[in-house]
Enzyme design. Structure first.
Site, PDB file in Angstrom:
ATOM      1  N   GLY A 140      32.731 -25.234  74.125  1.00  0.00           N
ATOM      2  CA  GLY A 140      34.166 -25.338  74.380  1.00  0.00           C
ATOM      3  C   GLY A 140      34.865 -24.058  74.788  1.00  0.00           C
ATOM      4  O   GLY A 140      34.252 -23.130  75.337  1.00  0.00           O
ATOM      5  N   GLU A 182      53.982 -28.296  79.481  1.00  0.00           N
ATOM      6  CA  GLU A 182      54.077 -29.301  78.413  1.00  0.00           C
ATOM      7  C   GLU A 182      54.871 -28.754  77.222  1.00  0.00           C
ATOM      8  O   GLU A 182      55.758 -29.422  76.692  1.00  0.00           O
ATOM      9  CB  GLU A 182      52.684 -29.773  77.981  1.00  0.00           C
ATOM     10  CG  GLU A 182      52.041 -30.654  79.045  1.00  0.00           C
ATOM     11  CD  GLU A 182      50.764 -31.374  78.592  1.00  0.00           C
ATOM     12  OE1 GLU A 182      50.240 -32.140  79.397  1.00  0.00           O
ATOM     13  OE2 GLU A 182      50.303 -31.173  77.441  1.00  0.00           O
ATOM     14  N   GLY A 262      45.594 -19.852  80.499  1.00  0.00           N
ATOM     15  CA  GLY A 262      44.269 -20.435  80.741  1.00  0.00           C
ATOM     16  C   GLY A 262      43.353 -20.299  79.540  1.00  0.00           C
ATOM     17  O   GLY A 262      43.738 -19.715  78.513  1.00  0.00           O
ATOM     18  N   HIS A 435      55.334 -57.653  88.584  1.00  0.00           N
ATOM     19  CA  HIS A 435      56.700 -57.199  88.847  1.00  0.00           C
ATOM     20  C   HIS A 435      57.584 -57.537  87.656  1.00  0.00           C
ATOM     21  O   HIS A 435      57.503 -58.652  87.138  1.00  0.00           O
ATOM     22  CB  HIS A 435      57.248 -57.891  90.089  1.00  0.00           C
ATOM     23  CG  HIS A 435      58.695 -57.582  90.329  1.00  0.00           C
ATOM     24  ND1 HIS A 435      59.099 -56.382  90.871  1.00  0.00           N
ATOM     25  CD2 HIS A 435      59.831 -58.293  90.061  1.00  0.00           C
ATOM     26  CE1 HIS A 435      60.432 -56.383  90.944  1.00  0.00           C
ATOM     27  NE2 HIS A 435      60.896 -57.532  90.460  1.00  0.00           N
TER      28      HIS A 435
HETATM   29  C1  LIG Z   1      47.233 -27.370  74.107  1.00  0.00           C
HETATM   30  C2  LIG Z   1      46.162 -28.134  74.831  1.00  0.00           C
HETATM   31  C3  LIG Z   1      46.436 -29.381  75.341  1.00  0.00           C
HETATM   32  C4  LIG Z   1      45.456 -30.103  76.000  1.00  0.00           C
HETATM   33  N1  LIG Z   1      45.766 -31.342  76.489  1.00  0.00           N
HETATM   34  C5  LIG Z   1      44.828 -32.054  77.137  1.00  0.00           C
HETATM   35  C6  LIG Z   1      45.117 -33.360  77.611  1.00  0.00           C
HETATM   36  O1  LIG Z   1      46.191 -33.885  77.422  1.00  0.00           O
HETATM   37  N2  LIG Z   1      44.127 -34.043  78.255  1.00  0.00           N
HETATM   38  C7  LIG Z   1      42.893 -33.488  78.478  1.00  0.00           C
HETATM   39  O2  LIG Z   1      42.049 -34.132  79.084  1.00  0.00           O
HETATM   40  N3  LIG Z   1      42.602 -32.244  78.029  1.00  0.00           N
HETATM   41  C8  LIG Z   1      43.525 -31.530  77.367  1.00  0.00           C
HETATM   42  N4  LIG Z   1      43.206 -30.279  76.886  1.00  0.00           N
HETATM   43  C9  LIG Z   1      41.871 -29.743  77.152  1.00  0.00           C
HETATM   44  C10 LIG Z   1      40.831 -30.325  76.207  1.00  0.00           C
HETATM   45  O3  LIG Z   1      41.230 -30.103  74.880  1.00  0.00           O
HETATM   46  C11 LIG Z   1      39.482 -29.703  76.476  1.00  0.00           C
HETATM   47  O4  LIG Z   1      39.155 -29.835  77.841  1.00  0.00           O
HETATM   48  C12 LIG Z   1      38.380 -30.339  75.652  1.00  0.00           C
HETATM   49  O5  LIG Z   1      38.667 -30.228  74.285  1.00  0.00           O
HETATM   50  C13 LIG Z   1      37.028 -29.675  75.963  1.00  0.00           C
HETATM   51  O6  LIG Z   1      36.028 -30.263  75.206  1.00  0.00           O
HETATM   52  P1  LIG Z   1      34.698 -29.437  74.844  1.00  0.00           P
HETATM   53  O7  LIG Z   1      33.884 -30.376  74.038  1.00  0.00           O
HETATM   54  O8  LIG Z   1      34.134 -28.814  76.036  1.00  0.00           O
HETATM   55  O9  LIG Z   1      35.196 -28.227  73.932  1.00  0.00           O
HETATM   56  P2  LIG Z   1      35.982 -28.178  72.553  1.00  0.00           P
HETATM   57  O10 LIG Z   1      36.863 -29.337  72.370  1.00  0.00           O
HETATM   58  O11 LIG Z   1      36.608 -26.820  72.500  1.00  0.00           O
HETATM   59  O12 LIG Z   1      34.849 -28.312  71.456  1.00  0.00           O
HETATM   60  C14 LIG Z   1      33.888 -27.341  71.232  1.00  0.00           C
HETATM   61  C15 LIG Z   1      33.449 -27.431  69.801  1.00  0.00           C
HETATM   62  O13 LIG Z   1      32.341 -26.563  69.600  1.00  0.00           O
HETATM   63  C16 LIG Z   1      32.458 -25.941  68.346  1.00  0.00           C
HETATM   64  N5  LIG Z   1      31.676 -24.704  68.398  1.00  0.00           N
HETATM   65  C17 LIG Z   1      31.874 -23.631  69.191  1.00  0.00           C
HETATM   66  N6  LIG Z   1      30.910 -22.721  68.996  1.00  0.00           N
HETATM   67  C18 LIG Z   1      30.096 -23.227  68.045  1.00  0.00           C
HETATM   68  C19 LIG Z   1      28.920 -22.756  67.409  1.00  0.00           C
HETATM   69  N7  LIG Z   1      28.386 -21.582  67.721  1.00  0.00           N
HETATM   70  N8  LIG Z   1      28.317 -23.534  66.478  1.00  0.00           N
HETATM   71  C20 LIG Z   1      28.855 -24.735  66.154  1.00  0.00           C
HETATM   72  N9  LIG Z   1      29.958 -25.224  66.722  1.00  0.00           N
HETATM   73  C21 LIG Z   1      30.567 -24.486  67.660  1.00  0.00           C
HETATM   74  C22 LIG Z   1      33.949 -25.718  68.182  1.00  0.00           C
HETATM   75  O14 LIG Z   1      34.292 -25.581  66.822  1.00  0.00           O
HETATM   76  C23 LIG Z   1      34.519 -26.986  68.802  1.00  0.00           C
HETATM   77  O15 LIG Z   1      34.716 -27.999  67.843  1.00  0.00           O
HETATM   78  C24 LIG Z   1      44.164 -29.543  76.175  1.00  0.00           C
HETATM   79  C25 LIG Z   1      43.868 -28.288  75.643  1.00  0.00           C
HETATM   80  C26 LIG Z   1      44.845 -27.589  74.966  1.00  0.00           C
HETATM   81  C27 LIG Z   1      44.509 -26.246  74.390  1.00  0.00           C
END
Ligand SMILES: Cc1cc2nc3c(=O)[nH]c(=O)nc-3n(C[C@H](O)[C@H](O)[C@H](O)COP(=O)(O)OP(=O)(O)OC[C@H]3O[C@@H](n4cnc5c(N)ncnc54)[C@H](O)[C@@H]3O)c2cc1C
Length: 457
Positions: A140, A182, A262, A435
């Site tokens: 993430g 937002e 970002g 509609h």
């Molecule tokens: C304020 C905000 C609003 C958003 N709104 C939207 C929206 O409305 N719609 C949308 O589509 N997207 C939205 N996003 C983006 C969305 O949240 C992300 O694109 C999505 O969460 C990415 O998923 P991911 O699984 O790649 O990463 P993440 O959700 O970041 O998950 C990664 C996970 O890995 C875990 N992790 C990391 N390193 C380790 C490690 N070494 N060992 C074990 N665990 C680990 C973390 O704890 C985390 O739980 C938003 C983001 C933010 C910040």
């Protein structure tokens, strides 16, 4: 916990990671998810879900203010931040519980702890070695800042913004992208004075330019201030507030500065480079089938360069499990993934902007039409302004749809089917839209592009 072996080991239990594990077990693999914090990751706990809860509360504040317009005697007495936060927290807690149950029902082993990749087939969690025939990296992203701009005190990220126990009187937001607009929308609805600072010439600069301009008009009308095409220089803070200095000499004073510039990949110190995985500025380089250069190791979600969206993460998670199973899943290019910005008014889009379509297919081969929501009864009932714009290749498919207006997020499902199924307007035009609905705006746009407009000229 002891050393364990699985077919697929997923590092990170966010949207991308848990989706991969669910699809993996559906396909008969044994799967483990290693999560250091909470299943659901950014989206559930700090991103999509809590921010949309706030945006809904903000909408209710606006509705209360505007009741009189509809002959309903309402007024906004105030914002009880503690209860707004309780609503948000309860909602997230409920979804979190549901998600834990879902993984359990799918017989996924969840391993709590911080994992580190130690070889192409092993992840170390504390003293335990977790072995997988295939490893999926899904760690993430985090809120980035700018060089020299330190987060702390009154300089906050979206994580801190969600936790505020007050509605700030004045807030400055650095970055006019999705997260910035937002929060601007929420805070304005709650009564704050908001100033957005954006270095590029427009808000939501990745959207169709006409959409950006309409958002700017709508925000101006709502009293949201913004400074475009100007770069941040420095910020100072004391107990009472922040003063943001810009490169053009202007300053913005506020209670807080939200830094929304970002998100960077969470990959540092996790052993990826040591195992030989090709990286670029912290992002994991994966090919279009999400494989890294190290056989057996895949990467999905926000750590892979491109759109950082939860539903892209879900899709990549499902894709990677099917790829490992040899099902040859279909690649969906980032451009064809729907994007939604949930401010008021909402923005939703999929596919190429008109400028990109002209670049790709030649200007003379592209036609577009922008339908004004003023012609749509349901939008008028809702009191929203905006447009639905579709871009087509002449005698060919629709390659982009770009929308702005209240509740446009709910229309992007149909738009993405049209674009991804490469439908021609002539294919969609005979189909019927209820509609009065806002869906009709897509129908009307297709009718016009097919040469038989109904409520359009
Ligand atoms: C304020 C905000 C609003 C958003 N709104 C939207 C929206 O409305 N719609 C949308 O589509 N997207 C939205 N996003 C983006 C969305 O949240 C992300 O694109 C999505 O969460 C990415 O998923 P991911 O699984 O790649 O990463 P993440 O959700 O970041 O998950 C990664 C996970 O890995 C875990 N992790 C990391 N390193 C380790 C490690 N070494 N060992 C074990 N665990 C680990 C973390 O704890 C985390 O739980 C938003 C983001 C933010 C910040």
């Amino acid at each position: 916990m002891a050393d364990q072996q699985f077919d697929i080991v997923v590092l990170g239990g966010g949207s991308a990671g848990y989706a991969a594990a669910i699809r993996a077990t559906q396909l008969g693999f044994s799967a483990a998810v290693i999560e250091k914090d909470k299943l659901g990751g950014t989206c559930l706990h700090r991103g999509c879900v809590p921010t949309k809860a706030l945006l809904h509360a903000a909408e209710i504040a606006d509705v209360a203010r505007e009741g009189e317009h509809y002959g309903i005697n309402t007024s906004l007495d105030g914002i009880d931040v503690a209860r707004v936060n309780a609503f948000r927290e309860n909602l997230v807690a409920g979804k979190f519980k549901g998600l834990q149950g879902l993984l359990k029902a799918n017989k996924i082993t969840v391993i709590a702890g911080e994992g580190k990749l130690t070889s192409p087939t092993t992840v170390q969690v504390g003293g335990d070695t977790i072995t997988g025939k295939h490893i999926v990296l899904a760690t993430g992203s985090y809120s980035r800042t700018l060089p020299g701009l330190e987060i702390g005190g009154r300089v906050i990220t979206s994580e801190h913004a969600l936790e505020l126990q007050e509605v700030p009187q004045r807030v400055a937001i650095l970055g006019g992208g999705v997260i910035g607009v937002e929060f601007a929308s929420v805070w304005r609805s709650f009564g704050a004075e908001v100033t957005i600072i954006e270095g590029l010439p427009h808000l939501v600069p990745n959207e169709e330019e006409s959409v950006s301009k309409q958002l700017e008009r709508a925000f101006r009308k709502r009293g949201i201030d913004f400074k475009l095409g100007v770069r941040f220089k420095s910020v100072s803070q004391d107990a009472n507030g922040v003063t943001v200095s810009l490169e053009d000499g202007a300053t913005v004073s506020a209670d807080y500065l939200l830094v929304a510039v970002g998100r960077g990949p969470v990959t540092q110190g996790l052993g990826f480079e040591e195992v030989g995985i090709e990286m670029d500025r912290g992002f994991v380089l994966a090919n279009e089938r999400l494989a890294t250069n190290v056989p057996g190791v895949y990467a999905i979600g926000d750590i892979v360069p491109g759109l950082q969206l939860a539903h892209r993460g879900y899709q990549q998670g499902i894709f990677v499990a099917e790829e490992i199973a040899g099902l040859n899943p279909v690649v969906v290019e980032d451009v064809n993934i729907p994007k939604v910005t949930y401010c008021d008014p909402e923005i939703a889009s999929v596919g190429l902007t008109e400028a990109k379509a002209r670049e790709k297919f030649g200007a003379e081969n592209v036609t577009s039409y922008e339908y004004n929501l003023a012609g749509n009864a349901k939008s008028s009932i809702l009191g929203t302004a905006g447009t639905v714009k579709a871009v087509r290749v002449n005698d060919g498919p629709v390659v982009g749809v770009h929308m702005i207006g209240a509740r446009m997020s709910e229309l992007v499902g149909e738009a993405q089917l049209i674009v991804n199924w490469e439908a021609h307007p002539e294919d969609v035009a005979p189909l019927v839209h209820g509609h009065p609905t806002q869906n009709e705006t897509i129908g009307e746009t297709m009718l016009k592009l097919a040469g038989k407009p109904l409520h359009a000229i």
